[in-house]
Each structure stands twice: as C-alpha cells, then as structure tokens.
Design a protein around this motif. Structure first.
Motif, mmCIF file in Angstrom:
data_model
loop_
_atom_site.group_PDB
_atom_site.id
_atom_site.type_symbol
_atom_site.label_atom_id
_atom_site.label_comp_id
_atom_site.label_asym_id
_atom_site.label_seq_id
_atom_site.Cartn_x
_atom_site.Cartn_y
_atom_site.Cartn_z
ATOM 1 N N THR A 1 0.854 -1.190 0.000
ATOM 2 C CA THR A 1 0.000 0.000 0.000
ATOM 3 C C THR A 1 0.891 1.242 0.000
ATOM 4 N N LEU A 2 0.287 2.363 -0.313
ATOM 5 C CA LEU A 2 0.995 3.639 -0.233
ATOM 6 C C LEU A 2 1.083 4.086 1.211
ATOM 7 N N VAL A 3 2.161 4.761 1.567
ATOM 8 C CA VAL A 3 2.307 5.326 2.903
ATOM 9 C C VAL A 3 1.444 6.582 3.025
ATOM 10 N N LYS A 4 1.447 7.420 1.987
ATOM 11 C CA LYS A 4 0.622 8.626 1.955
ATOM 12 C C LYS A 4 -0.599 8.369 1.082
ATOM 13 N N THR A 5 -1.579 9.231 1.188
ATOM 14 C CA THR A 5 -2.738 9.131 0.308
ATOM 15 C C THR A 5 -2.341 9.635 -1.084
ATOM 16 N N PRO A 6 -3.075 9.246 -2.118
ATOM 17 C CA PRO A 6 -2.789 9.757 -3.459
ATOM 18 C C PRO A 6 -2.900 11.286 -3.544
ATOM 19 N N GLN A 7 -3.693 11.889 -2.662
ATOM 20 C CA GLN A 7 -3.831 13.345 -2.637
ATOM 21 C C GLN A 7 -2.589 14.027 -2.071
ATOM 22 N N GLU A 8 -1.800 13.288 -1.297
ATOM 23 C CA GLU A 8 -0.609 13.858 -0.662
ATOM 24 C C GLU A 8 0.683 13.542 -1.408
ATOM 25 N N LEU A 9 0.696 12.460 -2.144
ATOM 26 C CA LEU A 9 1.929 11.973 -2.765
ATOM 27 C C LEU A 9 2.134 12.586 -4.144
ATOM 28 N N THR A 10 3.303 13.206 -4.344
ATOM 29 C CA THR A 10 3.596 13.833 -5.635
ATOM 30 C C THR A 10 4.446 12.907 -6.507
ATOM 31 N N ILE A 11 4.397 13.196 -7.788
ATOM 32 C CA ILE A 11 5.225 12.444 -8.728
ATOM 33 C C ILE A 11 6.699 12.634 -8.377
ATOM 34 N N LEU A 12 7.076 13.851 -7.978
ATOM 35 C CA LEU A 12 8.473 14.124 -7.642
ATOM 36 C C LEU A 12 8.954 13.245 -6.489
ATOM 37 N N GLU A 13 8.105 13.034 -5.495
ATOM 38 C CA GLU A 13 8.510 12.190 -4.367
ATOM 39 C C GLU A 13 8.832 10.773 -4.837
ATOM 40 N N VAL A 14 8.043 10.266 -5.758
ATOM 41 C CA VAL A 14 8.275 8.919 -6.274
ATOM 42 C C VAL A 14 9.570 8.884 -7.075
ATOM 43 N N VAL A 15 9.732 9.828 -7.973
ATOM 44 C CA VAL A 15 10.950 9.880 -8.793
ATOM 45 C C VAL A 15 12.180 10.003 -7.904
ATOM 46 N N ASN A 16 12.148 10.926 -6.953
ATOM 47 C CA ASN A 16 13.303 11.135 -6.081
ATOM 48 C C ASN A 16 13.591 9.941 -5.176
ATOM 49 N N ALA A 17 12.585 9.121 -4.923
ATOM 50 C CA ALA A 17 12.800 7.934 -4.089
ATOM 51 C C ALA A 17 13.635 6.884 -4.811
ATOM 52 N N VAL A 18 13.531 6.820 -6.122
ATOM 53 C CA VAL A 18 14.272 5.785 -6.853
ATOM 54 C C VAL A 18 15.479 6.332 -7.608
ATOM 55 N N GLU A 19 15.365 7.533 -8.162
ATOM 56 C CA GLU A 19 16.468 8.154 -8.899
ATOM 57 C C GLU A 19 16.282 9.660 -8.881
ATOM 58 N N PRO A 20 16.815 10.316 -7.867
ATOM 59 C CA PRO A 20 16.601 11.759 -7.738
ATOM 60 C C PRO A 20 17.012 12.523 -8.996
ATOM 61 N N ILE A 21 16.244 13.558 -9.296
ATOM 62 C CA ILE A 21 16.585 14.437 -10.408
ATOM 63 C C ILE A 21 17.829 15.214 -9.997
ATOM 64 N N GLU A 22 18.866 15.095 -10.798
ATOM 65 C CA GLU A 22 20.131 15.756 -10.466
ATOM 66 C C GLU A 22 20.266 17.044 -11.255
ATOM 67 N N ARG A 23 20.161 18.138 -10.523
ATOM 68 C CA ARG A 23 20.317 19.450 -11.142
ATOM 69 C C ARG A 23 21.800 19.689 -11.422
ATOM 70 N N ILE A 24 22.083 20.600 -12.327
ATOM 71 C CA ILE A 24 23.463 20.911 -12.703
ATOM 72 C C ILE A 24 23.857 22.196 -11.985
ATOM 73 N N HIS A 25 24.742 22.067 -10.997
ATOM 74 C CA HIS A 25 25.145 23.222 -10.192
ATOM 75 C C HIS A 25 26.521 23.749 -10.573
ATOM 76 N N THR A 26 27.358 22.863 -11.065
ATOM 77 C CA THR A 26 28.693 23.264 -11.507
ATOM 78 C C THR A 26 28.964 22.606 -12.856
ATOM 79 N N CYS A 27 29.970 23.060 -13.522
ATOM 80 C CA CYS A 27 30.302 22.563 -14.854
ATOM 81 C C CYS A 27 30.515 21.043 -14.820
#
Length: 160
Positions: free
Chosen positions: A64-90
């Motif tokens: 089951t989900l830990v949070k309700t579908p109303q609380e859980l964002t797509i970003l939380e799911v993505v970041n749980a398995v492979e965080p989006i890596e922003r480019i901060h330096t060259c």
C-alpha cells in the motif's frame, strides 16, 4: 530522460494510488503494470526504504501507499528511486566555468528545473483524475484488449 526504474516505480505507484487504500500483491501489481516481477520486487523494496510504500506479509497483506494519493507527488516517487540531479557546476569540471554554467548546461538545468517543478506540483490523485480518454494502466481498460497483453486479460478475468 527517465530510466526504466523510474518508469516502473511510477507505474507501480499509480496502480496503488488507483486502488488505494486497498493493498495489492506483487503479482497483481506486476500483472497490471507489465513490470517483470523480479524487477518490480526490487523497485518496491526501494520505494519502501524511502517511505513511499509499505508492505505487509501474510493473509490480507500486500503493498500500500504510505501517503494518500492526494498527498503523494510524482516528484517524491521519482526522487525515491532516482533523484533528479540538477546541474550546479560545470559537468566537464572546467575550472574557469565553476558555478557559471555555459549556455548548454544552463538550459539543461533549466529544463530539469521545469520537470522538477511540474512533478512537485502534481499529486497522484490529480493525475488519475485528469479528464482524458485513457487510463494510465492496461488493467483499467479491459474494454480495449489491444492495449493489454492477452495473458494479462486472461489473468484479470480469472481474478474477477
């Protein structure tokens, strides 16, 4: 842009959100999402470690989900398995660039930022409620057999 692991994690979580708060077995999730069960098991373990899903063994158990579908964002799911890596330096480690990104890497980082923002603003419930003619997973569209493998349709009919 997104790995197969991210795709599989999103499929599994969307399926669970669509059936929340009821628990689903790994077999049910694998069948409906068309994710190979061994791969799905690893994805679910990772989602569990990151407090996206919980699992319970035994009769009446499942995932089951830990949070309700109303609380859980797509970003939380993505970041749980492979965080989006922003480019901060060259990314090329060119010392003269440092934190001053070249136009290419600056635009790439802007695109990543837009994806991150969009995913952070979208809950699973909102996505499932979108008024489209299609549903994210084949199980919910048994009236369109061409969208589901015949083995999935046969198994779903058996479960009904």
């Amino acid at each position: 842009m997104f790995s197969q692991t991210v795709e599989y994690a999103l499929r599994a979580v969307v399926y669970l959100a669509d059936h929340a708060p009821n628990a689903r077995t790994t077999d049910q999730i694998a069948l409906a999402t068309q994710v190979p069960k061994p791969y799905l098991s690893k994805v679910l373990q990772n989602l569990g470690r990151n407090q996206i899903v919980r699992s319970q063994r035994g009769t009446g158990g499942g995932v089951t989900l830990v949070k309700t579908p109303q609380e859980l964002t797509i970003l939380e799911v993505v970041n749980a398995v492979e965080p989006i890596e922003r480019i901060h330096t060259c990314p090329l480690n060119i010392k003269s660039h440092g934190k001053q990104l070249c136009p290419l890497h600056h635009r790439m980082d802007e695109a990543l930022g837009m994806v991150e923002k969009s995913f952070a603003q979208t809950t699973l419930a909102e996505m499932l409620a979108e008024p489209t003619g299609s549903h994210p997973l084949c199980e919910a569209a048994p009236s369109v057999p061409s969208e589901c493998p015949s083995s999935a349709i046969a198994e779903l009919k058996r479960q009904i």
